[in-house]
Design a protein around this motif. Sequence first.
Motif, mmCIF file in Angstrom:
data_model
loop_
_atom_site.group_PDB
_atom_site.id
_atom_site.type_symbol
_atom_site.label_atom_id
_atom_site.label_comp_id
_atom_site.label_asym_id
_atom_site.label_seq_id
_atom_site.Cartn_x
_atom_site.Cartn_y
_atom_site.Cartn_z
ATOM 1 N N VAL A 149 8.713 82.695 71.087
ATOM 2 C CA VAL A 149 7.345 83.055 70.727
ATOM 3 C C VAL A 149 6.457 81.868 71.051
ATOM 4 N N GLY A 150 5.183 82.155 71.316
ATOM 5 C CA GLY A 150 4.319 81.128 71.866
ATOM 6 C C GLY A 150 3.765 80.128 70.875
ATOM 7 N N ASP A 151 3.825 80.416 69.574
ATOM 8 C CA ASP A 151 3.256 79.539 68.557
ATOM 9 C C ASP A 151 4.354 79.043 67.624
ATOM 10 N N ARG A 152 4.071 77.952 66.941
ATOM 11 C CA ARG A 152 5.035 77.383 66.001
ATOM 12 C C ARG A 152 5.151 78.271 64.767
ATOM 13 N N LEU A 153 6.383 78.483 64.313
ATOM 14 C CA LEU A 153 6.660 79.282 63.129
ATOM 15 C C LEU A 153 7.047 78.378 61.963
ATOM 16 N N PRO A 154 6.949 78.874 60.728
ATOM 17 C CA PRO A 154 7.501 78.120 59.599
ATOM 18 C C PRO A 154 8.996 77.879 59.787
ATOM 19 N N GLY A 155 9.555 76.951 59.021
ATOM 20 C CA GLY A 155 10.930 76.530 59.242
ATOM 21 C C GLY A 155 12.011 77.396 58.638
ATOM 22 N N ASP A 156 11.685 78.458 57.918
ATOM 23 C CA ASP A 156 12.667 79.291 57.237
ATOM 24 C C ASP A 156 13.664 79.883 58.231
ATOM 25 N N PRO A 157 14.970 79.534 58.155
ATOM 26 C CA PRO A 157 15.955 80.074 59.097
ATOM 27 C C PRO A 157 16.034 81.598 59.077
ATOM 28 N N ALA A 158 15.848 82.219 57.897
ATOM 29 C CA ALA A 158 15.889 83.682 57.823
ATOM 30 C C ALA A 158 14.774 84.295 58.667
ATOM 31 N N LEU A 159 13.583 83.687 58.636
ATOM 32 C CA LEU A 159 12.475 84.189 59.439
ATOM 33 C C LEU A 159 12.801 84.103 60.922
ATOM 34 N N HIS A 160 13.418 83.016 61.352
ATOM 35 C CA HIS A 160 13.737 82.861 62.771
ATOM 36 C C HIS A 160 14.777 83.896 63.216
ATOM 37 N N ARG A 161 15.708 84.260 62.353
ATOM 38 C CA ARG A 161 16.651 85.324 62.703
ATOM 39 C C ARG A 161 15.940 86.664 62.781
ATOM 40 N N GLN A 162 14.999 86.879 61.912
ATOM 41 C CA GLN A 162 14.238 88.131 61.947
ATOM 42 C C GLN A 162 13.380 88.213 63.211
ATOM 43 N N VAL A 163 12.762 87.115 63.605
ATOM 44 C CA VAL A 163 11.960 87.119 64.826
ATOM 45 C C VAL A 163 12.865 87.267 66.048
ATOM 46 N N LEU A 164 14.051 86.656 66.011
ATOM 47 C CA LEU A 164 14.992 86.841 67.118
ATOM 48 C C LEU A 164 15.414 88.303 67.224
ATOM 49 N N ALA A 165 15.583 88.978 66.087
ATOM 50 C CA ALA A 165 15.862 90.419 66.116
ATOM 51 C C ALA A 165 14.714 91.162 66.792
ATOM 52 N N TYR A 166 13.479 90.758 66.506
ATOM 53 C CA TYR A 166 12.306 91.354 67.145
ATOM 54 C C TYR A 166 12.368 91.160 68.660
ATOM 55 N N LEU A 167 12.745 89.968 69.109
ATOM 56 C CA LEU A 167 12.769 89.657 70.538
ATOM 57 C C LEU A 167 13.953 90.292 71.266
ATOM 58 N N SER A 168 14.993 90.663 70.534
ATOM 59 C CA SER A 168 16.245 91.085 71.168
ATOM 60 C C SER A 168 16.112 92.358 71.986
ATOM 61 N N ASP A 169 15.049 93.122 71.773
ATOM 62 C CA ASP A 169 14.881 94.416 72.439
ATOM 63 C C ASP A 169 13.957 94.351 73.648
ATOM 64 N N VAL A 170 13.469 93.157 74.005
ATOM 65 C CA VAL A 170 12.415 93.070 75.017
ATOM 66 C C VAL A 170 12.911 93.441 76.407
ATOM 67 N N THR A 171 13.996 92.853 76.899
ATOM 68 C CA THR A 171 14.406 93.041 78.301
ATOM 69 C C THR A 171 15.847 93.506 78.468
ATOM 70 N N LEU A 172 16.569 93.690 77.374
ATOM 71 C CA LEU A 172 18.015 93.868 77.485
ATOM 72 C C LEU A 172 18.399 95.091 78.306
ATOM 73 N N LEU A 173 17.752 96.221 78.090
ATOM 74 C CA LEU A 173 18.136 97.440 78.790
ATOM 75 C C LEU A 173 17.860 97.352 80.286
ATOM 76 N N ASN A 174 16.924 96.470 80.683
ATOM 77 C CA ASN A 174 16.620 96.335 82.107
ATOM 78 C C ASN A 174 17.821 95.896 82.929
ATOM 79 N N ALA A 175 18.764 95.198 82.309
ATOM 80 C CA ALA A 175 19.946 94.759 83.052
ATOM 81 C C ALA A 175 20.704 95.949 83.644
ATOM 82 N N SER A 176 20.654 97.096 82.971
ATOM 83 C CA SER A 176 21.367 98.274 83.468
ATOM 84 C C SER A 176 20.635 98.951 84.620
ATOM 85 N N LEU A 177 19.393 98.534 84.900
ATOM 86 C CA LEU A 177 18.635 99.111 86.006
ATOM 87 C C LEU A 177 18.803 98.325 87.307
ATOM 88 N N LEU A 178 19.180 97.051 87.195
ATOM 89 C CA LEU A 178 19.200 96.176 88.362
ATOM 90 C C LEU A 178 20.100 96.672 89.501
#
Length: 305
Positions: free
Chosen positions: A181-210
């Motif tokens: 993400v483009g901005d600094r987040l608070p340091g809570d590790p749980a929040l970073h896992r939640q944001v990583l879950a948010y990011l996990s869906d961005v490009t993954l399925l595209n690999a099956s199109l290549l």
Amino acid sequence: MHTAGDITALLDLRDIGEDRFRGGHRAHSILDKTYGGQLFAQSLVAATRTVDPRREVHAVQVACLEAGRHDQPLDFTVRRNRDGRSFASRTVEATQQGRVLVQLHASFHVREQGLHHAPAMPVAPGPDGLPDLFDMMREHSALPHAAWRREWDGVDLRYVPESLERSRREQQGRQQVWIRVGDRLPGDPALHRQVLAYLSDVTLLNASLLPHGFLIGAPDLPRATLNHTIWFHDDARADEWLLVDQHSPWAGGARGLSFAEVFSTDGRHVASFAQEGLIRPRGDLRREYGWDGPVAGPADAAADS
């Protein structure tokens, strides 16, 4: 404008009592349905709110049942399956106007010592100077890159061109991207896992199109997540660069399967993803392939997701 602050605001669910939570949407979106990563992350937030903070989420499995709408609130109901000495288990149903959109199962674990092995970080150039998502869309896709730039402005995603060139040359479903993400987040590790879950869906399925010549996607190739799994292996900051090494071993029957290994810049294997998604051509693209059977429009693809 879609900033990291917008993402964290989406994850700030309202507690409405009895292990139930309510969430909203972004003010504006070009997507015709609620982004899957948003539903995954919000559901994970709801589950995490009911667990002892000493236990960290280590595995998330999601079944995607129906598409969400932007004009209605989202409700999350948590079922406390188990609270053991070291593990806790939660199931979350995300609903909208009585429709179940996703069912998420999350497992939490008290941090402890144990045997350890992990793959080495793959060789890849650093993110500086690499083309971003919008550069790639402008050069290689008929999708509207300017609108997508507004949609994903808070996410910094860079493609490794060498991985795409190798995939095209060898007809493999492999790609590497750097993401944060483009901005600094608070340091809570749980929040970073939640944001990583948010990011996990961005490009993954595209690999099956290549392997089929689609670098990013096409207007006549709607995609929808069917099921999604995340394993969190180690702490990682979602506001620092993460290398996502993606590959798709199989596609067929209008579905594609993709996996990813996620690495921090210091070489740690911090997470793994798996996703099966709908990749059903329609319109001119379907006729180009000469396929018989029902032709799905955007609403049909969303409903099937």
